[in-house]
Design a protein around this motif. Structure first.
Motif, mmCIF file in Angstrom:
data_model
loop_
_atom_site.group_PDB
_atom_site.id
_atom_site.type_symbol
_atom_site.label_atom_id
_atom_site.label_comp_id
_atom_site.label_asym_id
_atom_site.label_seq_id
_atom_site.Cartn_x
_atom_site.Cartn_y
_atom_site.Cartn_z
ATOM 1 N N MET A 1 0.826 -1.184 0.000
ATOM 2 C CA MET A 1 0.000 0.000 0.000
ATOM 3 C C MET A 1 0.877 1.257 0.000
ATOM 4 N N ARG A 2 1.956 1.244 0.768
ATOM 5 C CA ARG A 2 2.830 2.414 0.835
ATOM 6 C C ARG A 2 3.421 2.701 -0.537
ATOM 7 N N PHE A 3 3.818 1.671 -1.272
ATOM 8 C CA PHE A 3 4.378 1.853 -2.615
ATOM 9 C C PHE A 3 3.352 2.503 -3.536
ATOM 10 N N THR A 4 2.090 2.034 -3.483
ATOM 11 C CA THR A 4 1.038 2.593 -4.329
ATOM 12 C C THR A 4 0.850 4.067 -4.032
ATOM 13 N N SER A 5 0.791 4.443 -2.763
ATOM 14 C CA SER A 5 0.620 5.849 -2.402
ATOM 15 C C SER A 5 1.794 6.674 -2.889
ATOM 16 N N LEU A 6 2.994 6.149 -2.724
ATOM 17 C CA LEU A 6 4.181 6.860 -3.170
ATOM 18 C C LEU A 6 4.158 7.025 -4.677
ATOM 19 N N PHE A 7 3.769 5.986 -5.393
ATOM 20 C CA PHE A 7 3.696 6.029 -6.852
ATOM 21 C C PHE A 7 2.692 7.078 -7.308
ATOM 22 N N ILE A 8 1.519 7.109 -6.694
ATOM 23 C CA ILE A 8 0.492 8.075 -7.082
ATOM 24 C C ILE A 8 0.945 9.486 -6.738
ATOM 25 N N ALA A 9 1.502 9.688 -5.563
ATOM 26 C CA ALA A 9 1.988 11.018 -5.182
ATOM 27 C C ALA A 9 3.071 11.480 -6.142
ATOM 28 N N ALA A 10 3.962 10.598 -6.532
ATOM 29 C CA ALA A 10 5.016 10.949 -7.482
ATOM 30 C C ALA A 10 4.404 11.329 -8.819
ATOM 31 N N GLY A 11 3.374 10.634 -9.226
ATOM 32 C CA GLY A 11 2.709 10.960 -10.476
ATOM 33 C C GLY A 11 2.099 12.343 -10.463
ATOM 34 N N VAL A 12 1.552 12.732 -9.319
ATOM 35 C CA VAL A 12 0.980 14.076 -9.188
ATOM 36 C C VAL A 12 2.074 15.119 -9.341
ATOM 37 N N VAL A 13 3.192 14.916 -8.672
ATOM 38 C CA VAL A 13 4.299 15.867 -8.747
ATOM 39 C C VAL A 13 4.869 15.913 -10.158
ATOM 40 N N LEU A 14 5.071 14.761 -10.762
ATOM 41 C CA LEU A 14 5.656 14.715 -12.093
ATOM 42 C C LEU A 14 4.732 15.298 -13.154
ATOM 43 N N HIS A 30 -2.870 16.733 -3.591
ATOM 44 C CA HIS A 30 -2.662 17.820 -4.549
ATOM 45 C C HIS A 30 -1.475 18.631 -4.050
ATOM 46 N N PRO A 31 -0.591 19.044 -4.939
ATOM 47 C CA PRO A 31 0.588 19.788 -4.494
ATOM 48 C C PRO A 31 0.261 21.107 -3.795
#
Length: 85
Positions: A1-14, A30-31
């Motif tokens: 679950m932590r990986f998924t959240s990190l992946f989604i958060a990274a996608g928002v930033v990128l 949201h940033p």
């Protein structure tokens, strides 16, 4: 679950979009939400350079904060408005 959240958060930033918002595990990411409380205050909204005049109309429940559903509704309306131009 932590990986998924990190992946989604990274996608928002990128993505780098001022209108990008993502829900991850029931969270609003949201940033502009610099306090990381899953809501955007008027100060955060303005600091992120979102239109100050739009804050009140985006805040549907008038609690002074924009939550995920409110942001998505505002963002969808903005996209529809600009698609017609």
């Amino acid at each position: 679950m932590r990986f998924t959240s990190l992946f989604i958060a990274a996608g928002v930033v990128l993505a780098g979009s001022a209108t990008m918002a993502t829900a991850a595990e029931g969270r609003f990411i949201h940033p502009a939400d610099t306090s990381k409380d899953d809501r955007i205050s008027k100060a955060e909204w303005v600091a992120y350079k979102l239109p100050a005049a739009d804050f009140a109309s985006a805040d549907k429940n008038k609690d002074g904060l924009i939550d995920g559903p409110e942001f998505v509704a505002w963002d969808t309306a903005q996209k529809a408005k600009h698609a017609g131009h």
